[in-house]
Write a protein that holds these residues in place. Structure first.
Motif, PDB file in Angstrom:
ATOM      1  N   LEU B 305      36.207  37.802  41.577  1.00  0.00           N
ATOM      2  CA  LEU B 305      35.559  38.202  41.729  1.00  0.00           C
ATOM      3  C   LEU B 305      36.826  39.429  41.201  1.00  0.00           C
ATOM      4  CD1 LEU B 305      32.567  39.144  41.405  1.00  0.00           C
ATOM      5  CD2 LEU B 305      33.530  40.306  43.961  1.00  0.00           C
ATOM      6  N   ALA B 306      37.690  38.860  41.170  1.00  0.00           N
ATOM      7  CA  ALA B 306      39.136  39.653  40.929  1.00  0.00           C
ATOM      8  C   ALA B 306      39.200  39.489  39.559  1.00  0.00           C
ATOM      9  CB  ALA B 306      39.844  39.769  41.770  1.00  0.00           C
ATOM     10  N   THR B 308      38.114  37.619  37.693  1.00  0.00           N
ATOM     11  CA  THR B 308      36.948  37.741  36.148  1.00  0.00           C
ATOM     12  C   THR B 308      36.548  39.314  35.842  1.00  0.00           C
ATOM     13  OG1 THR B 308      35.220  35.807  37.708  1.00  0.00           O
ATOM     14  CG2 THR B 308      34.289  38.034  35.862  1.00  0.00           C
ATOM     15  N   LEU B 309      37.296  40.292  37.206  1.00  0.00           N
ATOM     16  CA  LEU B 309      36.979  41.647  36.483  1.00  0.00           C
ATOM     17  C   LEU B 309      38.407  41.720  35.845  1.00  0.00           C
ATOM     18  CD1 LEU B 309      36.319  43.286  39.621  1.00  0.00           C
ATOM     19  CD2 LEU B 309      35.157  43.715  37.577  1.00  0.00           C
ATOM     20  N   LEU B 310      39.528  41.689  35.574  1.00  0.00           N
ATOM     21  CA  LEU B 310      40.784  41.270  35.467  1.00  0.00           C
ATOM     22  C   LEU B 310      40.115  41.251  34.037  1.00  0.00           C
ATOM     23  CD1 LEU B 310      43.980  40.252  37.620  1.00  0.00           C
ATOM     24  CD2 LEU B 310      43.063  42.645  37.138  1.00  0.00           C
ATOM     25  N   GLN B 311      39.934  39.582  33.812  1.00  0.00           N
ATOM     26  CA  GLN B 311      39.860  38.949  32.932  1.00  0.00           C
ATOM     27  C   GLN B 311      39.097  40.206  31.498  1.00  0.00           C
ATOM     28  OE1 GLN B 311      38.006  35.798  33.777  1.00  0.00           O
ATOM     29  NE2 GLN B 311      39.423  34.577  32.224  1.00  0.00           N
ATOM     30  N   TRP B 312      37.290  40.803  31.796  1.00  0.00           N
ATOM     31  CA  TRP B 312      36.665  41.752  31.049  1.00  0.00           C
ATOM     32  C   TRP B 312      37.888  43.044  30.812  1.00  0.00           C
ATOM     33  CZ3 TRP B 312      32.698  41.040  29.206  1.00  0.00           C
ATOM     34  CH2 TRP B 312      31.479  41.092  28.785  1.00  0.00           C
ATOM     35  N   ARG B 313      38.564  42.919  31.793  1.00  0.00           N
ATOM     36  CA  ARG B 313      39.631  44.758  31.049  1.00  0.00           C
ATOM     37  C   ARG B 313      40.547  44.528  30.035  1.00  0.00           C
ATOM     38  NH1 ARG B 313      40.799  48.237  35.335  1.00  0.00           N
ATOM     39  NH2 ARG B 313      38.998  49.381  35.831  1.00  0.00           N
ATOM     40  N   GLN B 316      38.445  43.752  27.184  1.00  0.00           N
ATOM     41  CA  GLN B 316      37.758  44.803  26.059  1.00  0.00           C
ATOM     42  C   GLN B 316      38.930  45.436  25.553  1.00  0.00           C
ATOM     43  OE1 GLN B 316      35.043  46.859  27.164  1.00  0.00           O
ATOM     44  NE2 GLN B 316      34.309  44.994  28.162  1.00  0.00           N
TER      45      GLN B 316
END
Lengths: 445, 321
Positions: B305-306, B308-313, B316
Motif C-alpha cells: 500500500l505504502a 503504491t501510494l508513493l509511486q502514484w505520487r 502524478q
C-alpha cells in the motif's frame, strides 16, 4: 538499408532466445532415458537401425504373492524342457531363456512364439504379479505375455514395446495396481474369463512369450513417443485434465454470471448504498492473496470442503475485478434500447437478458476467456486446497510429477509438453481474439 | 454522477390506511428494491464470504497463536502484538524481504526488454505477426511447465544454458544450486517468460497510438533516431510505463511463490524464499503457524500500500498524459 539489416538481426536474436529453450524441450522429450544419458547434447533423437533378426533373453521368472513374497518359478539354470535353439544364453554364468526372432521383410512371419512349461512349487499363496528379467535390444518389437494355469489364463492388455536396452525387470500385474513405470517395465494383464480374483501360485502351468515384429515406422513411432507414453501412464494426467477442465468451466460460468448480474446492478439500477458498495468492491481488489488464503483455507476445512471440488470452485467464483470490468462496459451502452424495452413492459431481468447481455458479447467473451485461463493456470490455491492425487488439477499434478521424477528430464519435458500443448493450440487458432482482449482488459484496469 | 437514492418506503404513517394508488406504489418500490438486491446478491454474498470475511479473520488471526487445528490442545490463544514483534526479529523474514527486493530488479529489466521487443515488432515487416505469436508463446504456456523447463535448462551438467556458455568458453555456475546465482537464474527465467507478453502488448498498443505527425515534426527539426525516441516516444509512453511499473511492483512484492516452489523450493539456503513463499511456508508447509503467517501477510499488505501510494505520487508529477 543498414537499418533493415540491423532490425532483422535483432529480430533473429530475439527469436533464437525465445525458441531455443522450447526446441530443447521438444528434443529432450523425444528421447528416452538411455538416449538422453548417452547424448544429452544431441538435438535429434537417435533411433537404432531396424533389427529383423535378434535374440531376447529372459531370466529369473518369479511370482509375487499378496504378501509380497517372491516365489521362484524358474531360474533357467538347468534349462527346462526347451527346444535346443532356445537354450542357455550366458549371463554372469547363469542360464537364461532365449527368444530368437527372425522377421523377414516380406511380412510372412510377423511374430514368434515360445512357451515355457512351469512346474510350480506347491505354494498355496496367491499371486498378484509375475516378474522376470528381460534383456532388451532396443528394437521396438512388442512382447505379449500369456500366463496359463489351472482354471485361468491371463493375457497382456497392451504389449510391451522393447525400446530399452540391457536388463530390466518386467512386472506383469495380474490385477490393477498403482505402479511406477520408471524403475521397471510394466505389463497389465487381464484374465480371460471369470472374476479377477488372485491366482494360486500352485496353479501356474506355463508362460508363453510372443514377440510381434514392428515396421520401421512403428519402431520410430514407439521410440519418439516413449517419454510421452511413460509420463502419461505414470501419473493420472487424464484425471488432472478433467479436473482442470471441470473446475475452469464451473468457475468461468459462475464468475461471468455473478459478475454480469452485479455489474448491471452497479451500472444501471438504483438503490441506497450502491456507490459505497461499489467503492468497497474496488478497495478489495488491492488486497494481496496472501492475506486471504489462510482464512479461506480454514473456512474450507470448517465447511468440510477441503480436498473437494467445492474448495476448488466456489471461492474462485466471485470476482470484484470481473464485476468492475463489466460495470465499466455496461456504462458505455446506450440507454435508449433499454428504455425502449422498459416501456414495452420488460422487467429488469428481461432487459438484462435480452438487451444488455447480447450487446456485451465482446466484454463477456473477454472476461470468460481470462477467467478460464486464470483458473486453468491457478496454482497456489489448488495446491493448498487439495491433497489427494485424484483431486489435483493439471498444474499442481505436473509439479508433483516433477517432485517424483526429479532429474528424468526426458519425462519431465514430455509431461510439461503434455500440459502446455492444448493451451498453445487454442491460442494459436484464436490469436487475434486473445491479443485484442489482453489490450482491452489491460487498458481498462 | 450521483443518483438520487430512493429510501425504502416505511410504514411510519401511523395507522392511516394507504390509498390504493399509494399502496401500489409502495409495493412497486419494494419489489424494485428487492430485485436490485437480487441482482447484486449472489456476487455480494460471495465477496463477503471469500473476501471480506477472510480480511477480517486474517486481521484477527494476526493477533493470535493458532495452528488452525480444531483439536482442543491447539486452541486459539490471544497473542497481542507478539506475532509482529517476533516477525521483526525473525531473520528469515528479513532474508525473505531482501530476496523479494533483489528479485524485483527483474522489473526494470522486463520493462526495457518488453519495450525493446515492442519497438522491434512495431516495424513494418510482413512477417511481424509471426514474430509476435512466437514471442507470445511462453506467456500463454503453463507457468509450471515453463519453470520445469528452465529448471532443466539450468542443470549444470546437461542443461542447455551451461552448454551454450561452454561454447563461448565460459564455465557456467551451478545456477539453481548456488545461493549466489539462484536469484539471477530466477530473474532471467522471469524476464524470458514475459518478454513477449502483456507488457509488450501494452507498449505496442501505446506505440501505435502515437501520432505520426509528431515524428514528422521531429524529422523536420532534424532529430536523430535516438532523439526522436528520447523526446517523443519515451515521454508519450510514460502512462504505460507508470502502469507497468505499479503493477510490476505490486506483483513483485506478492509474487514468486510458484516459481520458487517449482524451481528451487525456496532454496538453496533460503536464497529464493520470497515474502510470499515465507508466508505460505509458515502457514502450510513447516510450522502451520496461522497467526504468524497472517501477521506477515498484513505487513506485506502495508508495504504494498505504502509503495503504491508513493509511486502514484511520483507518477502524478512525472507522467505526461
Amino acid at each position: 538499408m543498414m537499418q533493415a539489416v540491423l532490425l532483422r538481426a535483432a529480430l533473429l536474436a530475439c527469436t533464437a532466445t525465445m525458441i531455443l529453450p522450447l526446441l530443447w524441450m521438444v528434443s529432450t522429450a523425444l528421447k528416452d532415458e538411455h538416449a538422453f544419458q548417452n547424448d544429452p547434447a544431441g538435438w535429434l533423437p537417435t533411433i537404432p537401425p531396424q533389427k529383423p533378426v535378434g535374440l531376447l533373453s529372459i531370466d529369473c521368472l518369479r511370482a509375487i504373492t499378496e504378501d509380497f513374497e517372491d516365489v521362484l518359478l524358474e531360474d533357467f539354470e538347468q534349462g527346462p524342457a526347451l527346444p535346443a535353439a532356445n537354450r542357455a544364453l550366458a549371463r554372469a554364468g547363469a542360464g537364461a531363456f532365449a527368444l530368437a526372432y527372425d522377421f523377414p521383410s516380406d511380412g510372412s512371419r510377423p511374430s514368434v512364439q515360445a512357451t515355457c512349461p512351469l512346474a510350480s512349487p506347491a505354494s498355496s499363496a496367491r499371486a498378484t504379479m509375475i516378474s522376470f528379467w528381460l534383456c532388451g535390444d532396443g528394437s521396438g518389437h512388442r512382447l505379449r505375455v500369456t500366463l496359463s494355469g489351472e482354471g485361468a489364463t491371463y493375457r497382456t492388455a497392451d504389449p510391451l514395446a522393447i525400446t530399452f536396452e540391457g536388463w530390466k525387470e518386467v512386472y506383469c500385474f495380474l490385477r490393477p495396481e498403482q505402479f511406477d513405470p520408471l524403475r521397471q517395465a510394466i505389463v497389465q494383464m487381464h484374465r480371460d474369463a471369470g472374476a479377477d480374483e488372485p491366482f494360486p501360485v500352485a496353479a501356474i502351468r506355463g508362460i508363453t512369450f510372443e514377440l510381434e515384429g514392428v515396421s520401421r515406422a512403428g519402431q520410430v513411432w514407439s521410440r519418439l513417443t516413449y517419454s510421452f507414453r511413460t509420463a502419461w501412464s505414470s501419473m493420472p494426467f487424464g484425471r488432472f485434465f478433467l479436473n482442470s477442465l471441470f473446475v475452469a468451466i464451473a468457475v468461468t460460468i459462475g464468475q461471468t454470471l455473478t459478475s454480469a448480474l452485479a455489474a448491471y446492478a452497479f451500472a444501471r439500477l438504483e438503490f441506497p448504498g450502491r456507490d459505497k458498495i461499489f467503492l468497497a468492491y474496488l478497495a478489495t481488489m488491492m488486497i494481496p492473496g496472501a492475506v486471504l488464503i489462510v482464512p479461506t483455507f480454514l473456512l474450507m476445512r470448517w465447511l468440510d470442503w477441503f480436498d473437494t471440488y467445492w474448495a476448488l470452485i466456489v471461492p474462485a467464483m466471485f470476482s470484484a475485478y470481473g464485476t468492475f470490468m463489466l460495470r465499466q462496459f455496461f456504462k458505455t451502452l446506450p440507454r435508449d434500447l433499454e428504455d425502449a424495452a422498459r416501456i414495452d413492459g420488460c422487467g429488469k431481468l428481461r432487459v438484462w437478458l435480452h438487451v444488455i447481455l447480447p450487446l456485451s458479447k465482446p466484454a463477456l467473451a473477454t472476461l470468460a476467456t481470462f477467467t478460464f485461463l486464470g483458473s486453468w493456470e491457478a496454482f497456489q490455491w489448488p495446491l493448498f486446497a487439495t491433497k489427494s492425487m485424484h483431486m489435483r488439477v493439471l498444474q499442481v499434478g505436473l509439479s508433483s510429477f516433477q517432485d517424483k521424477y526429479d532429474v528424468q528430464y526426458n519425462l519431465l519435458m514430455a509431461a510439461a509438453l503434455i500440459v502446455m500443448v492444448p493451451t498453445l493450440l487454442v491460442f494459436i487458432f484464436n490469436q487475434r481474439f486473445f491479443t485484442k482482449g489482453i489490450v482491452m482488459s489491460g487498458m481498462k484496469e | 454522477m450521483t443518483t438520487t437514492t430512493q429510501q425504502p418506503p416505511t410504514l411510519a404513517t401511523g395507522r392511516s390506511p394507504l390509498q390504493p394508488a399509494e399502496r401500489q406504489r409502495f409495493w412497486l418500490q419494494w419489489t424494485d428494491l428487492l430485485s436490485s438486491w437480487a441482482f447484486l446478491g449472489p456476487n455480494l454474498f460471495g465477496v463477503l464470504l471469500f473476501v471480506v470475511f477472510p480480511v477480517v479473520a486474517s486481521f484477527l488471526l494476526a493477533f493470535t497463536h493458532w495452528s488452525g487445528s480444531r483439536a482442543e490442545a491447539d486452541a486459539i490463544r490471544w497473542a497481542g502484538l507478539d506475532n509482529f514483534r517476533d516477525l521483526f526479529a525473525d531473520r528469515d523474514f528479513w532474508h525473505a524481504m531482501y530476496n523479494t527486493l533483489v528479485l524485483m530488479l527483474g522489473i526494470p529489466l522486463r520493462l526495457f526488454g518488453c519495450l525493446g521487443v515492442a519497438l522491434l515488432v512495431n516495424q513494418r515487416i510482413r512477417e511481424v505477426v509471426l514474430y509476435r505469436t512466437l514471442f507470445f508463446l511462453p506467456t500463454i504456456s503453463s507457468a509450471t511447465a515453463i519453470f520445469i523447463l528452465w529448471q532443466a535448462l539450468y542443470n549444470p551438467d546437461v542443461g542447455l544454458v551451461n552448454r551454450l556458455l561452454a561454447g563461448l568458453m565460459i564455465q557456467g555456475p551451478n545456477w539453481l544450486g548456488d545461493p549466489n546465482w539462484a536469484k539471477t537464474a530466477l530473474i532471467i527465467t522471469g524476464v524470458w517468460r514475459t518478454l513477449g507478453g502483456m507488457t509488450m502488448l501494452l507498449y505496442l498498443a501505446a506505440l501505435q497510438g502515437i501520432s505520426e505527425s509528431l515524428y514528422e515534426a521531429a524529422d523536420i527539426d532534424g532529430a536523430t533516431a535516438w532523439k526522436r525516441f528520447w523526446h517523443v516516444t519515451w515521454p508519450l509512453l510514460s502512462p504505460t510505463t507508470l502502469f507497468v511499473l505499479i503493477m510490476g511492483v505490486i506483483g513483485g512484492f506478492q509474487g514468486g511463490f510458484q516459481q520458487a516452489y517449482v524451481m528451487t523450493k525456496g532454496g538453496p539456503a533460503g536464497s529464493t524464499t520470497t515474502i510470499d513463499y515465507f508466508i505460505y511456508n509458515e502457514a502450510f508447509f513447516t510450522s502451520q503457524r496461522m497467526g504468524y503467517a497472517s501477521a506477515a501477510a498484513w505487513v506485506l499488505f502495508a508495504i504494498i500500500l505504502a509503495v503504491t501510494l508513493l509511486q502514484w505520487r511520483y507518477g502524478q508529477k512525472h507522467v505526461h498524459y
